[in-house]
Motif scaffolding. Structure first.
Motif, PDB file in Angstrom:
ATOM      1  N   ARG A 123       0.829  -1.208   0.000  1.00 50.56           N
ATOM      2  CA  ARG A 123       0.000   0.000   0.000  1.00 50.56           C
ATOM      3  C   ARG A 123       0.864   1.259   0.000  1.00 50.56           C
ATOM      4  O   ARG A 123       0.647   2.186  -0.793  1.00 50.56           O
ATOM      5  N   ASP A 124       1.862   1.286   0.878  1.00 53.75           N
ATOM      6  CA  ASP A 124       2.706   2.477   1.004  1.00 53.75           C
ATOM      7  C   ASP A 124       3.549   2.711  -0.249  1.00 53.75           C
ATOM      8  O   ASP A 124       3.732   3.845  -0.684  1.00 53.75           O
ATOM      9  N   ILE A 125       4.066   1.636  -0.841  1.00 52.57           N
ATOM     10  CA  ILE A 125       4.852   1.786  -2.075  1.00 52.57           C
ATOM     11  C   ILE A 125       3.952   2.222  -3.231  1.00 52.57           C
ATOM     12  O   ILE A 125       4.352   3.056  -4.050  1.00 52.57           O
ATOM     13  N   ALA A 126       2.751   1.700  -3.288  1.00 55.33           N
ATOM     14  CA  ALA A 126       1.814   2.069  -4.365  1.00 55.33           C
ATOM     15  C   ALA A 126       1.538   3.571  -4.365  1.00 55.33           C
ATOM     16  O   ALA A 126       1.361   4.175  -5.428  1.00 55.33           O
ATOM     17  N   ARG A 127       1.517   4.173  -3.205  1.00 59.54           N
ATOM     18  CA  ARG A 127       1.271   5.618  -3.107  1.00 59.54           C
ATOM     19  C   ARG A 127       2.381   6.449  -3.757  1.00 59.54           C
ATOM     20  O   ARG A 127       2.184   7.606  -4.098  1.00 59.54           O
ATOM     21  N   LEU A 128       3.558   5.838  -3.907  1.00 60.38           N
ATOM     22  CA  LEU A 128       4.700   6.543  -4.490  1.00 60.38           C
ATOM     23  C   LEU A 128       4.740   6.443  -6.019  1.00 60.38           C
ATOM     24  O   LEU A 128       5.568   7.084  -6.662  1.00 60.38           O
ATOM     25  N   ALA A 129       3.875   5.629  -6.589  1.00 60.92           N
ATOM     26  CA  ALA A 129       3.891   5.413  -8.037  1.00 60.92           C
ATOM     27  C   ALA A 129       3.608   6.713  -8.781  1.00 60.92           C
ATOM     28  O   ALA A 129       2.733   7.502  -8.405  1.00 60.92           O
ATOM     29  N   ASP A 130       4.397   6.932  -9.835  1.00 69.75           N
ATOM     30  CA  ASP A 130       4.179   8.087 -10.710  1.00 69.75           C
ATOM     31  C   ASP A 130       4.781   7.759 -12.078  1.00 69.75           C
ATOM     32  O   ASP A 130       5.115   6.599 -12.348  1.00 69.75           O
TER      33      ASP A 130
END
Length: 172
Positions: free
Chosen positions: A13-20
């Motif tokens: 979840r936390d890594i997914a928030r960093l996706a760009d």
């Protein structure tokens, strides 16, 4: 869910928030891996069952056999990783993939039966086949197998299996 499982979900979840546009995470949720490797893990149920079968001639279950274990061969995990690495970014961007198959979800007692039916038969037939084709090689293999069984009887099946696999790998 176990604390381990929950921690993995939270990390995803936390890594997914960093996706760009410049960071494209993909998560692979592997079933329990099995297979021979240079750093053989014998805390993995199928590897452990095979080690006991190979070194002692018996299959040893450390529970009532009812827990389920989804398993996947290390080659399939490798194929999944390569597929993700070679896939177009828009297909894998910020995605989560399960690596394994529903058909590969077994109760431990069922894995034990599979090991008993295959590993024990293969070890015996391999020794017989080698003995029929080459007496010198047969004596080496039989001595190696006897050494493995002796080590296992002395309470060291994991070490014995690891050493046997190394010997077999060196001989090709």
């Amino acid at each position: 869910m176990t604390a381990y499982g929950e921690s993995k979900v939270l990390v995803e979840r936390d890594i997914a928030r960093l996706a760009d546009a410049h960071f494209s995470p993909t998560s692979l949720r592997n079933a329990t891996a099995y297979g021979v490797s240079p750093r053989l893990r014998l805390d993995v149920v199928l590897n452990d069952l095979v080690a006991w079968a190979y070194t002692t001639g018996k299959v040893y279950i450390k529970s009532d056999g009812t827990p389920w274990r989804p398993i996947v061969h290390i080659r399939d995990i490798t194929a999944a990783i390569l597929s993700v690495l070679n896939a177009p970014q828009h297909v894998i961007h910020n995605e989560i993939f399960n690596v394994g198959q529903t058909e590969e979800n077994y109760r431990i007692r069922d894995l034990a039966n599979i090991v008993a039916d295959t590993v024990l038969a293969v070890v015996s037939s391999t020794l017989l086949m080698v003995a029929r084709t080459n007496a010198a090689t047969a004596s080496i293999v039989i001595r190696s197998a006897a050494c493995c069984r002796d080590s296992a009887r002395n309470g060291r099946p994991a070490k014995a299996y690891r050493n046997c696999m190394r010997r077999i790998a060196r001989r090709g």
